[in-house]
Write a protein that holds these residues in place. Structure first.
Motif, PDB file in Angstrom:
ATOM      1  N   GLY A 199       7.186 -15.113 -20.456  1.00  0.00           N
ATOM      2  CA  GLY A 199       7.918 -14.469 -21.555  1.00  0.00           C
ATOM      3  C   GLY A 199       9.414 -14.617 -21.412  1.00  0.00           C
ATOM      4  N   LEU A 200       9.914 -14.434 -20.198  1.00  0.00           N
ATOM      5  CA  LEU A 200      11.353 -14.595 -19.956  1.00  0.00           C
ATOM      6  C   LEU A 200      11.795 -16.036 -20.162  1.00  0.00           C
ATOM      7  CD1 LEU A 200      11.691 -12.287 -16.854  1.00  0.00           C
ATOM      8  CD2 LEU A 200      12.611 -11.875 -19.148  1.00  0.00           C
ATOM      9  N   SER A 201      10.959 -16.986 -19.756  1.00  0.00           N
ATOM     10  CA  SER A 201      11.260 -18.400 -19.971  1.00  0.00           C
ATOM     11  C   SER A 201      11.349 -18.709 -21.469  1.00  0.00           C
ATOM     12  CB  SER A 201      10.197 -19.270 -19.308  1.00  0.00           C
ATOM     13  OG  SER A 201      10.437 -20.629 -19.564  1.00  0.00           O
ATOM     14  N   PHE A 202      10.416 -18.147 -22.247  1.00  0.00           N
ATOM     15  CA  PHE A 202      10.446 -18.342 -23.696  1.00  0.00           C
ATOM     16  C   PHE A 202      11.736 -17.783 -24.285  1.00  0.00           C
ATOM     17  CE2 PHE A 202       9.831 -16.830 -27.990  1.00  0.00           C
ATOM     18  CZ  PHE A 202       9.358 -17.973 -28.618  1.00  0.00           C
ATOM     19  N   LEU A 203      12.103 -16.552 -23.888  1.00  0.00           N
ATOM     20  CA  LEU A 203      13.341 -15.960 -24.400  1.00  0.00           C
ATOM     21  C   LEU A 203      14.554 -16.816 -24.067  1.00  0.00           C
ATOM     22  CD1 LEU A 203      12.915 -12.155 -23.597  1.00  0.00           C
ATOM     23  CD2 LEU A 203      12.961 -13.222 -25.850  1.00  0.00           C
ATOM     24  N   HIS A 204      14.601 -17.292 -22.831  1.00  0.00           N
ATOM     25  CA  HIS A 204      15.754 -18.071 -22.382  1.00  0.00           C
ATOM     26  C   HIS A 204      15.822 -19.435 -23.076  1.00  0.00           C
ATOM     27  CE1 HIS A 204      18.894 -19.499 -19.725  1.00  0.00           C
ATOM     28  NE2 HIS A 204      18.180 -20.569 -19.498  1.00  0.00           N
ATOM     29  N   ASN A 205      14.705 -20.148 -23.087  1.00  0.00           N
ATOM     30  CA  ASN A 205      14.703 -21.527 -23.594  1.00  0.00           C
ATOM     31  C   ASN A 205      14.644 -21.633 -25.109  1.00  0.00           C
ATOM     32  OD1 ASN A 205      14.777 -22.606 -20.981  1.00  0.00           O
ATOM     33  ND2 ASN A 205      12.567 -22.403 -20.792  1.00  0.00           N
ATOM     34  N   ASN A 206      13.906 -20.754 -25.778  1.00  0.00           N
ATOM     35  CA  ASN A 206      13.696 -20.907 -27.223  1.00  0.00           C
ATOM     36  C   ASN A 206      14.623 -20.022 -28.052  1.00  0.00           C
ATOM     37  OD1 ASN A 206      11.579 -22.169 -25.919  1.00  0.00           O
ATOM     38  ND2 ASN A 206      10.148 -21.768 -27.558  1.00  0.00           N
ATOM     39  N   MET A 207      14.933 -18.840 -27.536  1.00  0.00           N
ATOM     40  CA  MET A 207      15.752 -17.913 -28.317  1.00  0.00           C
ATOM     41  C   MET A 207      17.175 -17.793 -27.776  1.00  0.00           C
ATOM     42  SD  MET A 207      12.970 -14.956 -29.150  1.00  0.00           S
ATOM     43  CE  MET A 207      13.864 -14.343 -30.568  1.00  0.00           C
ATOM     44  N   LYS A 208      17.461 -18.526 -26.679  1.00  0.00           N
ATOM     45  CA  LYS A 208      18.791 -18.501 -26.057  1.00  0.00           C
ATOM     46  C   LYS A 208      19.235 -17.068 -25.770  1.00  0.00           C
ATOM     47  CE  LYS A 208      18.945 -22.914 -26.504  1.00  0.00           C
ATOM     48  NZ  LYS A 208      18.053 -23.591 -25.613  1.00  0.00           N
ATOM     49  N   THR A 209      18.292 -16.274 -25.247  1.00  0.00           N
ATOM     50  CA  THR A 209      18.521 -14.862 -24.950  1.00  0.00           C
ATOM     51  C   THR A 209      18.231 -14.607 -23.481  1.00  0.00           C
ATOM     52  OG1 THR A 209      17.841 -14.258 -27.176  1.00  0.00           O
ATOM     53  CG2 THR A 209      17.802 -12.515 -25.558  1.00  0.00           C
ATOM     54  N   ALA A 210      19.048 -13.809 -22.839  1.00  0.00           N
ATOM     55  CA  ALA A 210      18.812 -13.425 -21.446  1.00  0.00           C
ATOM     56  C   ALA A 210      18.521 -11.929 -21.388  1.00  0.00           C
ATOM     57  CB  ALA A 210      20.025 -13.747 -20.594  1.00  0.00           C
ATOM     58  N   HIS A 211      17.574 -11.557 -20.544  1.00  0.00           N
ATOM     59  CA  HIS A 211      17.260 -10.137 -20.324  1.00  0.00           C
ATOM     60  C   HIS A 211      17.965  -9.721 -19.041  1.00  0.00           C
ATOM     61  CE1 HIS A 211      15.237  -6.385 -19.860  1.00  0.00           C
ATOM     62  NE2 HIS A 211      14.452  -6.607 -20.904  1.00  0.00           N
ATOM     63  N   ARG A 212      18.824  -8.720 -19.118  1.00  0.00           N
ATOM     64  CA  ARG A 212      19.648  -8.358 -17.964  1.00  0.00           C
ATOM     65  C   ARG A 212      19.177  -7.098 -17.251  1.00  0.00           C
ATOM     66  NH1 ARG A 212      25.669  -8.629 -20.173  1.00  0.00           N
ATOM     67  NH2 ARG A 212      25.168  -6.423 -20.176  1.00  0.00           N
ATOM     68  N   ASP A 213      18.035  -6.562 -17.623  1.00  0.00           N
ATOM     69  CA  ASP A 213      17.576  -5.318 -17.011  1.00  0.00           C
ATOM     70  C   ASP A 213      16.063  -5.347 -16.823  1.00  0.00           C
ATOM     71  OD1 ASP A 213      17.709  -2.752 -15.957  1.00  0.00           O
ATOM     72  OD2 ASP A 213      17.649  -1.785 -17.924  1.00  0.00           O
ATOM     73  N   ILE A 214      15.584  -6.273 -15.998  1.00  0.00           N
ATOM     74  CA  ILE A 214      14.146  -6.439 -15.785  1.00  0.00           C
ATOM     75  C   ILE A 214      13.697  -5.482 -14.682  1.00  0.00           C
ATOM     76  CG2 ILE A 214      12.323  -8.046 -15.125  1.00  0.00           C
ATOM     77  CD1 ILE A 214      14.304 -10.275 -16.049  1.00  0.00           C
ATOM     78  N   LYS A 215      12.727  -4.615 -15.025  1.00  0.00           N
ATOM     79  CA  LYS A 215      12.144  -3.703 -14.049  1.00  0.00           C
ATOM     80  C   LYS A 215      10.778  -3.257 -14.564  1.00  0.00           C
ATOM     81  CE  LYS A 215      15.044  -0.101 -16.012  1.00  0.00           C
ATOM     82  NZ  LYS A 215      16.240   0.656 -15.770  1.00  0.00           N
ATOM     83  N   LEU A 216       9.951  -2.721 -13.661  1.00  0.00           N
ATOM     84  CA  LEU A 216       8.595  -2.333 -14.022  1.00  0.00           C
ATOM     85  C   LEU A 216       8.563  -1.321 -15.158  1.00  0.00           C
ATOM     86  CD1 LEU A 216       6.796  -2.035 -10.569  1.00  0.00           C
ATOM     87  CD2 LEU A 216       6.623  -3.868 -12.252  1.00  0.00           C
ATOM     88  N   GLY A 217       9.546  -0.457 -15.226  1.00  0.00           N
ATOM     89  CA  GLY A 217       9.583   0.551 -16.274  1.00  0.00           C
ATOM     90  C   GLY A 217       9.802  -0.005 -17.670  1.00  0.00           C
ATOM     91  N   LEU A 218      10.219  -1.254 -17.767  1.00  0.00           N
ATOM     92  CA  LEU A 218      10.444  -1.882 -19.076  1.00  0.00           C
ATOM     93  C   LEU A 218       9.354  -2.886 -19.445  1.00  0.00           C
ATOM     94  CD1 LEU A 218      14.299  -2.433 -18.934  1.00  0.00           C
ATOM     95  CD2 LEU A 218      13.036  -0.594 -20.061  1.00  0.00           C
ATOM     96  N   LEU A 219       8.395  -3.105 -18.556  1.00  0.00           N
ATOM     97  CA  LEU A 219       7.264  -3.991 -18.852  1.00  0.00           C
ATOM     98  C   LEU A 219       6.097  -3.124 -19.292  1.00  0.00           C
ATOM     99  CD1 LEU A 219       7.589  -6.407 -15.810  1.00  0.00           C
ATOM    100  CD2 LEU A 219       8.282  -6.830 -18.170  1.00  0.00           C
ATOM    101  N   LEU A 220       5.604  -3.360 -20.497  1.00  0.00           N
ATOM    102  CA  LEU A 220       4.582  -2.514 -21.098  1.00  0.00           C
ATOM    103  C   LEU A 220       3.203  -3.138 -20.986  1.00  0.00           C
ATOM    104  CD1 LEU A 220       6.549  -1.571 -24.324  1.00  0.00           C
ATOM    105  CD2 LEU A 220       6.460  -0.332 -22.153  1.00  0.00           C
ATOM    106  N   GLY A 221       2.189  -2.312 -20.811  1.00  0.00           N
ATOM    107  CA  GLY A 221       0.823  -2.803 -20.669  1.00  0.00           C
ATOM    108  C   GLY A 221      -0.031  -2.424 -21.868  1.00  0.00           C
ATOM    109  N   SER A 222      -0.840  -3.376 -22.342  1.00  0.00           N
ATOM    110  CA  SER A 222      -1.732  -3.106 -23.463  1.00  0.00           C
ATOM    111  C   SER A 222      -2.996  -2.417 -22.967  1.00  0.00           C
ATOM    112  CB  SER A 222      -2.101  -4.414 -24.176  1.00  0.00           C
ATOM    113  OG  SER A 222      -2.914  -5.206 -23.349  1.00  0.00           O
ATOM    114  N   ASP A 223      -3.813  -1.926 -23.888  1.00  0.00           N
ATOM    115  CA  ASP A 223      -5.063  -1.265 -23.520  1.00  0.00           C
ATOM    116  C   ASP A 223      -6.026  -2.206 -22.802  1.00  0.00           C
ATOM    117  OD1 ASP A 223      -4.448   1.251 -24.452  1.00  0.00           O
ATOM    118  OD2 ASP A 223      -5.117   0.802 -26.475  1.00  0.00           O
ATOM    119  N   ALA A 224      -5.940  -3.511 -23.096  1.00  0.00           N
ATOM    120  CA  ALA A 224      -6.868  -4.479 -22.513  1.00  0.00           C
ATOM    121  C   ALA A 224      -6.521  -4.843 -21.074  1.00  0.00           C
ATOM    122  CB  ALA A 224      -6.909  -5.744 -23.371  1.00  0.00           C
TER     123      ALA A 224
END
Length: 79
Positions: A52-77
């Motif tokens: 996901g981060l690679s997609f953001l960086h390469n395709n949307m030219k966006t960087a995420h500057r605050d990566i941590k477990l509290g910001l990664l969300l899990g689906s029901d599956a």
């Protein structure tokens, strides 16, 4: 971990997304509740996050500057 999202709107300072409901909360809560992660699950989620981060960086030219477990969300599956 990957949940569906669709781009909604942006301006110079903000981006807005509509996302699928993340019924399992964030990964920090999951780790606390389950006393950590088993290695196969941790590897799977790490690869999904890196993809996901690679997609953001390469395709949307966006960087995420605050990566941590509290910001990664899990689906029901739990995928």
């Amino acid at each position: 971990m990957i949940i569906f999202f669709s781009y909604l709107q942006s301006d110079l300072f903000k981006m807005f997304f509509v996302m699928e409901f993340a019924g399992n909360g964030d990964l920090a809560g999951y780790a606390t509740k389950h006393n950590g992660f088993k290695e196969p699950l941790a590897c799977k989620w790490f690869l999904q996050a890196a993809s996901g981060l690679s997609f953001l960086h390469n395709n949307m030219k966006t960087a995420h500057r605050d990566i941590k477990l509290g910001l990664l969300l899990g689906s029901d599956a739990k995928n």
